[in-house]
Design a protein around this motif. Structure first.
Motif, mmCIF file in Angstrom:
data_model
loop_
_atom_site.group_PDB
_atom_site.id
_atom_site.type_symbol
_atom_site.label_atom_id
_atom_site.label_comp_id
_atom_site.label_asym_id
_atom_site.label_seq_id
_atom_site.Cartn_x
_atom_site.Cartn_y
_atom_site.Cartn_z
ATOM 1 N N ASN A 1 11.705 36.009 -19.691
ATOM 2 C CA ASN A 1 12.017 34.606 -19.983
ATOM 3 C C ASN A 1 13.401 34.227 -19.465
ATOM 4 O OD1 ASN A 1 9.555 34.098 -21.257
ATOM 5 N ND2 ASN A 1 10.339 34.642 -23.280
ATOM 6 N N LEU A 2 14.332 35.152 -19.522
ATOM 7 C CA LEU A 2 15.678 34.898 -18.999
ATOM 8 C C LEU A 2 15.657 34.774 -17.480
ATOM 9 C CD1 LEU A 2 17.672 37.462 -21.191
ATOM 10 C CD2 LEU A 2 17.770 34.970 -21.396
ATOM 11 N N ILE A 3 14.899 35.650 -16.824
ATOM 12 C CA ILE A 3 14.842 35.631 -15.365
ATOM 13 C C ILE A 3 14.117 34.389 -14.867
ATOM 14 C CG2 ILE A 3 13.974 36.831 -13.319
ATOM 15 C CD1 ILE A 3 14.295 39.476 -14.915
ATOM 16 N N SER A 4 13.033 34.011 -15.541
ATOM 17 C CA SER A 4 12.236 32.861 -15.097
ATOM 18 C C SER A 4 12.845 31.531 -15.509
ATOM 19 C CB SER A 4 10.814 32.963 -15.646
ATOM 20 O OG SER A 4 10.805 32.859 -17.063
ATOM 21 N N GLY A 5 13.785 31.560 -16.463
ATOM 22 C CA GLY A 5 14.423 30.328 -16.905
ATOM 23 C C GLY A 5 13.777 29.688 -18.112
ATOM 24 N N ASP A 6 12.808 30.371 -18.727
ATOM 25 C CA ASP A 6 12.175 29.832 -19.931
ATOM 26 C C ASP A 6 13.146 29.779 -21.107
ATOM 27 O OD1 ASP A 6 9.408 29.289 -19.106
ATOM 28 O OD2 ASP A 6 9.300 31.445 -18.760
ATOM 29 N N ILE A 7 14.112 30.678 -21.125
ATOM 30 C CA ILE A 7 15.210 30.593 -22.081
ATOM 31 C C ILE A 7 16.516 30.828 -21.330
ATOM 32 C CG2 ILE A 7 13.837 31.307 -24.081
ATOM 33 C CD1 ILE A 7 15.062 34.070 -23.868
ATOM 34 N N ALA A 8 17.598 30.316 -21.880
ATOM 35 C CA ALA A 8 18.901 30.409 -21.219
ATOM 36 C C ALA A 8 19.658 31.651 -21.660
ATOM 37 C CB ALA A 8 19.732 29.165 -21.529
ATOM 38 N N VAL A 9 20.453 32.205 -20.764
ATOM 39 C CA VAL A 9 21.324 33.320 -21.125
ATOM 40 C C VAL A 9 22.484 32.791 -21.962
ATOM 41 C CG1 VAL A 9 20.735 34.528 -18.987
ATOM 42 C CG2 VAL A 9 22.794 33.128 -19.077
ATOM 43 N N ASP A 10 23.054 33.643 -22.806
ATOM 44 C CA ASP A 10 24.276 33.286 -23.516
ATOM 45 C C ASP A 10 25.480 33.418 -22.590
ATOM 46 O OD1 ASP A 10 22.833 32.801 -25.821
ATOM 47 O OD2 ASP A 10 23.152 34.816 -26.625
ATOM 48 N N SER A 11 25.432 34.443 -21.763
ATOM 49 C CA SER A 11 26.475 34.649 -20.754
ATOM 50 C C SER A 11 25.926 35.581 -19.683
ATOM 51 C CB SER A 11 27.742 35.246 -21.389
ATOM 52 O OG SER A 11 27.471 36.511 -21.974
ATOM 53 N N GLY A 12 26.635 35.654 -18.566
ATOM 54 C CA GLY A 12 26.182 36.492 -17.463
ATOM 55 C C GLY A 12 25.600 35.657 -16.338
ATOM 56 N N GLU A 13 25.078 36.341 -15.342
ATOM 57 C CA GLU A 13 24.639 35.675 -14.123
ATOM 58 C C GLU A 13 23.345 36.294 -13.606
ATOM 59 O OE1 GLU A 13 27.564 34.192 -10.943
ATOM 60 O OE2 GLU A 13 26.809 36.080 -10.102
ATOM 61 N N ILE A 14 22.446 35.443 -13.112
ATOM 62 C CA ILE A 14 21.188 35.895 -12.515
ATOM 63 C C ILE A 14 21.126 35.369 -11.084
ATOM 64 C CG2 ILE A 14 18.666 35.825 -12.636
ATOM 65 C CD1 ILE A 14 18.946 35.384 -15.662
#
Length: 246
Positions: free
Chosen positions: A54-67
């Motif tokens: 979900n983080l990689i696909s953008g379904d949910i947002a990261v709190d911090s960091g970079e993809i």
């Protein structure tokens, strides 16, 4: 399946963090996947494997960091924007358009995911139907399909977007041994076209047949990363994932 590839890694996570309340899903998580690499991801139930997708696909947002995907920073992009850049995924629970035929489902993916014109989309849909073994079901309504065929359609819908990076989320669950073998053949065919594949799976017989590398997620961090044979006999993996008693 995309016409162009960007030099360097296909997919990178840099110090990605995500928590829900007190539960840590990603704890300063970093990883790299090379172009054309097939990487398996395993871990105990609740380890956060689907949330990672979900983080990689953008379904949910990261709190911090970079993809980064295919040479572009996608951390702040919406799911459809990432899809247009070549990031596609399947879901554990298939989500087809039930009142549309199998071919129409794939045509939607080809037009809105891959950005193809309708004439080109129809030609590409024929290829995807052949690749996924769904030719006989092309005119059936997706909502009428049995679960296992819908799971195959779920994979085909992702492939129809012409991904450079394909995220597969437990698509072998519930399949017979023969169906698993068919699925492995399809995934090998997809990988042979240069697609980078990240595959979360509990059916290890399927995963270890095709994975170049296996990552093990636990407690928001990787506890193992290496060749499938080496990872499966790692004592920490044996203890946490297989429940081995010391």
């Amino acid at each position: 399946m995309r016409d162009t590839q960007v030099a360097g890694t296909a997919l990178s996570l840099r110090n990605v963090c995500k928590r829900f309340g007190k539960t840590i899903i990603a704890n300063d998580l970093s990883m790299d996947c090379a172009h054309g690499e097939l990487v398996g991801v395993i871990g105990p139930n609740g380890a956060g494997k689907s949330t990672l997708f979900n983080l990689i696909s953008g379904d949910i947002a990261v709190d911090s960091g970079e993809i980064e995907a295919n040479g572009q920073i996608v951390t702040a992009l919406k799911p459809f924007e990432r899809n247009r850049l070549g990031v596609a995924r399947s879901y554990q629970v298939p989500k087809p358009f039930g009142r549309m035929s199998v071919a129409e489902n794939l045509e939607v993916s080809a037009i809105f995911g891959a950005g193809l014109r309708r004439s080109d989309a129809r030609s590409w849909v024929d290829e995807v139907l052949s690749l996924s073994g769904l030719q006989a079901q092309r005119d059936l309504l997706a909502g009428s399909l049995p679960l296992l065929v819908r799971k195959r359609l779920e994979l085909a819908r992702a492939v129809a977007t012409k991904p450079a990076i394909l995220l597969l989320d437990e698509i072998a669950g519930g399949l017979t041994d023969a169906e698993v073998d068919d699925l492995v053949s399809i995934i090998r065919a997809i990988a042979s076209q240069g697609v980078t594949i990240l595959w979360v799976e509990h059916v290890l017989r399927a995963l270890t047949k095709v994975a170049d590398r296996v990552l093990v997620l636990h407690g928001g961090t990787w506890i193992a990363d290496g060749a499938p044979e080496a990872v499966m006999i790692d004592p920490e993996v044996q203890r946490i994932y297989f429940g081995a008693v010391e």
